[in-house]
Design a protein around this motif. Structure first.
Motif, PDB file in Angstrom:
ATOM      1  N   LEU A  12      40.101  49.381  10.854  1.00  9.53           N
ATOM      2  CA  LEU A  12      39.468  48.884   9.634  1.00  9.53           C
ATOM      3  C   LEU A  12      38.032  48.423   9.856  1.00  9.53           C
ATOM      4  N   VAL A  16      34.904  49.237   7.355  1.00  6.89           N
ATOM      5  CA  VAL A  16      34.243  48.162   6.609  1.00  6.89           C
ATOM      6  C   VAL A  16      32.749  48.155   6.907  1.00  6.89           C
ATOM      7  N   ASN A  17      32.369  48.449   8.138  1.00  3.22           N
ATOM      8  CA  ASN A  17      30.949  48.500   8.479  1.00  3.22           C
ATOM      9  C   ASN A  17      30.236  49.670   7.809  1.00  3.22           C
ATOM     10  N   LEU A  19      30.987  50.813   4.753  1.00  2.00           N
ATOM     11  CA  LEU A  19      31.075  50.714   3.296  1.00  2.00           C
ATOM     12  C   LEU A  19      29.711  50.714   2.597  1.00  2.00           C
TER      13      LEU A  19
END
Length: 90
Positions: A12, A16-17, A19
């Motif tokens: 994850l 997330v980085n 996004l």
């Protein structure tokens, strides 16, 4: 054996980085469909979680402002009511 719940953060974190980059790509495509130009917003650089100290050191290694702090602590400028005594009696 390692459980899947323990491995989940490993997968994850990179997602997330990415996004913000994915969002910018999608918005550029959507704006392109309408014939508009999408400009990426200016993002703030990551902030350092450690706050620098307020006292700055001089070239000779002495701490500037240290004298001011001790002098300010030594002088008490708070007014005291007349007749109030600081000594405690039992």
């Amino acid at each position: 054996m390692v459980c899947l719940a323990c491995l989940l953060p490993l997968f994850l974190v990179p997602i997330v980085n990415l996004l913000p980059v994915i969002f910018d790509l999608i918005m550029a495509k959507v704006y392109g469909l309408f014939g508009w130009e999408y400009r990426k917003p200016a993002r703030a650089p990551p902030a350092c979680p450690i706050k620098p100290s307020a006292a700055k050191t001089a070239a000779d290694g002495s701490v500037s402002g240290k004298e001011d702090l001790t002098a300010a602590a030594a002088t008490d400028t708070s007014p005291k009511p007349v007749g109030v005594d600081d000594c405690k009696q039992d």
